[in-house]
Design a protein around this motif. Structure first.
Motif, PDB file in Angstrom:
ATOM      1  N   SER A  75      27.787  31.611  53.503  1.00 59.74           N
ATOM      2  CA  SER A  75      27.926  31.472  52.050  1.00 59.74           C
ATOM      3  C   SER A  75      28.669  32.664  51.468  1.00 59.74           C
ATOM      4  O   SER A  75      29.553  32.506  50.609  1.00 59.74           O
ATOM      5  CB  SER A  75      26.550  31.333  51.389  1.00 59.74           C
ATOM      6  N   ILE A  76      28.329  33.857  51.934  1.00 62.35           N
ATOM      7  CA  ILE A  76      29.012  35.066  51.465  1.00 62.35           C
ATOM      8  C   ILE A  76      30.492  35.022  51.841  1.00 62.35           C
ATOM      9  O   ILE A  76      31.366  35.366  51.031  1.00 62.35           O
ATOM     10  CB  ILE A  76      28.334  36.319  52.054  1.00 62.35           C
ATOM     11  N   GLU A  77      30.780  34.563  53.051  1.00 61.68           N
ATOM     12  CA  GLU A  77      32.175  34.428  53.483  1.00 61.68           C
ATOM     13  C   GLU A  77      32.928  33.454  52.582  1.00 61.68           C
ATOM     14  O   GLU A  77      34.099  33.673  52.250  1.00 61.68           O
ATOM     15  CB  GLU A  77      32.229  33.954  54.929  1.00 61.68           C
ATOM     16  N   GLY A  78      32.246  32.374  52.188  1.00 60.08           N
ATOM     17  CA  GLY A  78      32.869  31.396  51.302  1.00 60.08           C
ATOM     18  C   GLY A  78      33.194  31.979  49.938  1.00 60.08           C
ATOM     19  O   GLY A  78      34.287  31.755  49.392  1.00 60.08           O
ATOM     20  N   PHE A  79      32.271  32.759  49.370  1.00 60.79           N
ATOM     21  CA  PHE A  79      32.507  33.394  48.076  1.00 60.79           C
ATOM     22  C   PHE A  79      33.678  34.375  48.153  1.00 60.79           C
ATOM     23  O   PHE A  79      34.517  34.419  47.244  1.00 60.79           O
ATOM     24  CB  PHE A  79      31.251  34.122  47.596  1.00 60.79           C
ATOM     25  N   TYR A  80      33.727  35.170  49.217  1.00 63.45           N
ATOM     26  CA  TYR A  80      34.829  36.116  49.371  1.00 63.45           C
ATOM     27  C   TYR A  80      36.159  35.392  49.576  1.00 63.45           C
ATOM     28  O   TYR A  80      37.208  35.850  49.102  1.00 63.45           O
ATOM     29  CB  TYR A  80      34.555  37.075  50.533  1.00 63.45           C
ATOM     30  N   TYR A  81      36.114  34.273  50.273  1.00 65.59           N
ATOM     31  CA  TYR A  81      37.332  33.484  50.486  1.00 65.59           C
ATOM     32  C   TYR A  81      37.899  33.015  49.149  1.00 65.59           C
ATOM     33  O   TYR A  81      39.111  33.092  48.905  1.00 65.59           O
ATOM     34  CB  TYR A  81      37.029  32.288  51.385  1.00 65.59           C
ATOM     35  N   ILE A  82      37.019  32.517  48.275  1.00 68.19           N
ATOM     36  CA  ILE A  82      37.455  32.058  46.956  1.00 68.19           C
ATOM     37  C   ILE A  82      37.925  33.238  46.102  1.00 68.19           C
ATOM     38  O   ILE A  82      38.966  33.169  45.436  1.00 68.19           O
ATOM     39  CB  ILE A  82      36.313  31.307  46.249  1.00 68.19           C
ATOM     40  N   LYS A  83      37.154  34.315  46.115  1.00 70.31           N
ATOM     41  CA  LYS A  83      37.452  35.484  45.288  1.00 70.31           C
ATOM     42  C   LYS A  83      38.828  36.053  45.598  1.00 70.31           C
ATOM     43  O   LYS A  83      39.546  36.509  44.680  1.00 70.31           O
ATOM     44  CB  LYS A  83      36.381  36.554  45.516  1.00 70.31           C
ATOM     45  N   ASN A  84      39.232  36.033  46.850  1.00 67.32           N
ATOM     46  CA  ASN A  84      40.502  36.626  47.262  1.00 67.32           C
ATOM     47  C   ASN A  84      41.693  35.692  47.096  1.00 67.32           C
ATOM     48  O   ASN A  84      42.810  36.045  47.485  1.00 67.32           O
ATOM     49  CB  ASN A  84      40.408  37.084  48.721  1.00 67.32           C
ATOM     50  N   ARG A  85      41.467  34.517  46.542  1.00 73.74           N
ATOM     51  CA  ARG A  85      42.552  33.553  46.331  1.00 73.74           C
ATOM     52  C   ARG A  85      42.532  33.099  44.878  1.00 73.74           C
ATOM     53  O   ARG A  85      41.810  32.190  44.505  1.00 73.74           O
ATOM     54  CB  ARG A  85      42.414  32.368  47.292  1.00 73.74           C
ATOM     55  N   SER A  86      43.343  33.765  44.059  1.00 77.40           N
ATOM     56  CA  SER A  86      43.336  33.533  42.614  1.00 77.40           C
ATOM     57  C   SER A  86      43.712  32.095  42.266  1.00 77.40           C
ATOM     58  O   SER A  86      43.215  31.541  41.286  1.00 77.40           O
ATOM     59  CB  SER A  86      44.296  34.499  41.924  1.00 77.40           C
ATOM     60  N   LYS A  87      44.602  31.504  43.066  1.00 78.00           N
ATOM     61  CA  LYS A  87      44.989  30.122  42.785  1.00 78.00           C
ATOM     62  C   LYS A  87      43.807  29.170  42.949  1.00 78.00           C
ATOM     63  O   LYS A  87      43.631  28.227  42.178  1.00 78.00           O
ATOM     64  CB  LYS A  87      46.133  29.707  43.715  1.00 78.00           C
ATOM     65  N   LEU A  88      42.991  29.423  43.940  1.00 78.44           N
ATOM     66  CA  LEU A  88      41.805  28.604  44.163  1.00 78.44           C
ATOM     67  C   LEU A  88      40.801  28.799  43.029  1.00 78.44           C
ATOM     68  O   LEU A  88      40.159  27.842  42.575  1.00 78.44           O
ATOM     69  CB  LEU A  88      41.174  28.977  45.502  1.00 78.44           C
ATOM     70  N   VAL A  89      40.679  30.025  42.554  1.00 82.02           N
ATOM     71  CA  VAL A  89      39.797  30.309  41.417  1.00 82.02           C
ATOM     72  C   VAL A  89      40.249  29.525  40.188  1.00 82.02           C
ATOM     73  O   VAL A  89      39.420  28.969  39.449  1.00 82.02           O
ATOM     74  CB  VAL A  89      39.782  31.820  41.107  1.00 82.02           C
ATOM     75  N   ASP A  90      41.558  29.441  39.968  1.00 87.42           N
ATOM     76  CA  ASP A  90      42.082  28.709  38.815  1.00 87.42           C
ATOM     77  C   ASP A  90      41.716  27.228  38.874  1.00 87.42           C
ATOM     78  O   ASP A  90      41.364  26.618  37.858  1.00 87.42           O
ATOM     79  CB  ASP A  90      43.602  28.866  38.739  1.00 87.42           C
ATOM     80  N   LEU A  91      41.810  26.637  40.052  1.00 83.31           N
ATOM     81  CA  LEU A  91      41.445  25.226  40.202  1.00 83.31           C
ATOM     82  C   LEU A  91      39.964  25.006  39.898  1.00 83.31           C
ATOM     83  O   LEU A  91      39.583  24.027  39.259  1.00 83.31           O
ATOM     84  CB  LEU A  91      41.771  24.750  41.621  1.00 83.31           C
ATOM     85  N   LEU A  92      39.129  25.921  40.347  1.00 84.26           N
ATOM     86  CA  LEU A  92      37.704  25.817  40.060  1.00 84.26           C
ATOM     87  C   LEU A  92      37.434  26.001  38.570  1.00 84.26           C
ATOM     88  O   LEU A  92      36.548  25.345  38.003  1.00 84.26           O
ATOM     89  CB  LEU A  92      36.922  26.860  40.866  1.00 84.26           C
ATOM     90  N   LEU A  93      38.195  26.875  37.915  1.00 82.32           N
ATOM     91  CA  LEU A  93      38.017  27.101  36.485  1.00 82.32           C
ATOM     92  C   LEU A  93      38.380  25.869  35.671  1.00 82.32           C
ATOM     93  O   LEU A  93      37.748  25.574  34.649  1.00 82.32           O
ATOM     94  CB  LEU A  93      38.866  28.294  36.029  1.00 82.32           C
ATOM     95  N   VAL A  94      39.402  25.131  36.107  1.00 82.60           N
ATOM     96  CA  VAL A  94      39.767  23.889  35.412  1.00 82.60           C
ATOM     97  C   VAL A  94      38.604  22.904  35.455  1.00 82.60           C
ATOM     98  O   VAL A  94      38.248  22.291  34.441  1.00 82.60           O
ATOM     99  CB  VAL A  94      41.028  23.264  36.048  1.00 82.60           C
TER     100      VAL A  94
END
Length: 332
Positions: A131-150
């Motif tokens: 789970s921690i690895e998953g959070f860090y994976y998302i955190k380090n990819r701003s484009k992925l964060v943007d999709l989640l924010l939408v």
């Protein structure tokens, strides 16, 4: 099995209303808890079952089938309830899950083999680490964060609609209660049309990105406009358009996440998305309820406020997040 057990209890102990109610609460809690694990697995597995160029189409058909079943359930559920009663309907619903499980048993999903751990402590440690690895994976990819924010933006502002709609129909439109069902069905129809449009029409990545930005803006405008509807038909049209923007945006963002996330991380990303939705939904509904009480159930002001907030957040997301437009083109 849980639903079947509810039906059996209702048939054998029809007068024990308190026991039946408590059992329903337990079963509902269990079903929702299982859905938290089931739905991310479905979304994560889809890219492994279809070609990458067909991901939008597959997502569109999947979400459309869900939406059609919801609309049909809302339309015919009350009628079937009168004819057959709750126990038989719940029993049939339980059987449908067993049929679905039997059909999925024949599916073969290609996936990487993982190392199995023994014991609860080791299993929990592995779960925590992944789970921690998953959070860090998302955190380090701003484009992925943007999709989640939408997805988070849409979830937060759409969730209270079902709660506020009865007051809107009665206090703003001055219509009969039947219009609550019409407007709710209109929102569902719009989501269905948005799902279909995202999967049927062949669009370039650049066009998809531009349309997704347009969908966010139109979504915000519809939120502001619906409170000022002068008739039921006008409100119905706006809600269909609002639902269409939601349906289109969800398919585009889901497809972007699926196409650009490796298989071993995809489940964790969708698990994070499901967690976000699960947290934001009660917060949004609770906030809208408190706001409604504070301003004496003035639904027009609430819808306008939500629309303005959604518009500002959309503009901030597009302007302040570097490369947001390019990210949509690359991911969608």
């Amino acid at each position: 099995v849980l639903l079947l057990s509810v039906a059996v209890v209702m048939l054998l102990m029809s007068h024990a209303t308190e026991l039946i109610f408590a059992f329903l609460l337990v079963v509902t809690f269990c079903n929702r808890s299982l859905a938290v694990f089931f739905q991310p697995a479905v979304n994560a597995s889809l890219p492994d079952l279809v070609p990458h160029e067909k991901i939008e189409t597959a997502n569109g058909f999947l979400q459309s089938s869900n939406q059609i079943s919801n609309i049909l359930g809302q339309l015919f559920g009350s009628i079937l309830f009168v004819f057959f009663g709750a126990p038989l309907l719940i029993f049939i619903n339980g059987l449908s899950f067993l049929v679905s499980a039997a059909s999925e048993a024949f599916m073969s999903i290609p996936q990487k083999k993982i190392r199995h751990t023994k014991g609860w402590k080791k299993t929990f440690h592995t779960f925590k680490q992944e789970s921690i690895e998953g959070f860090y994976y998302i955190k380090n990819r701003s484009k992925l964060v943007d999709l989640l924010l939408v997805n988070a933006l849409i979830t937060f502002f759409v969730s209270p609609f079902g709660i506020l709609l009865p007051f809107f129909v009665e206090d703003v439109l001055f219509l009969t209660p039947e219009w609550y069902g019409f407007l709710l069905a209109g929102l569902g129809l719009g989501i269905l049309l948005g799902n279909i449009s995202s999967s049927v029409f062949n669009m370039s990545s650049t066009l998809k990105g531009k349309l997704l930005i347009a969908a966010l803006i139109v979504f915000s405008m519809c939120l502001m406009a619906v409170g000022y509807s002068s008739s039921g038909l006008m409100a119905l049209f706006i809600l269909i358009l609002l639902g269409g923007c939601c349906g289109f945006a969800v398919i585009m963002t889901y497809s972007g996440i699926q196409r650009n996330t490796p298989s071993d991380m995809r489940g964790r990303v969708f698990g994070t998305l499901t967690m976000m939705v699960s947290v934001l939904t009660p917060i949004s509904i609770g906030f809208s309820g408190v706001l409604a009480d504070f301003i004496d159930h003035n639904i027009t002001i609430i819808y306008t406020f939500f629309g303005i907030c959604a518009f500002i957040m959309s503009i901030m997301l597009i302007v302040l997040r570097k490369g947001f437009s390019n990210m949509l083109s690359a991911y969608a």
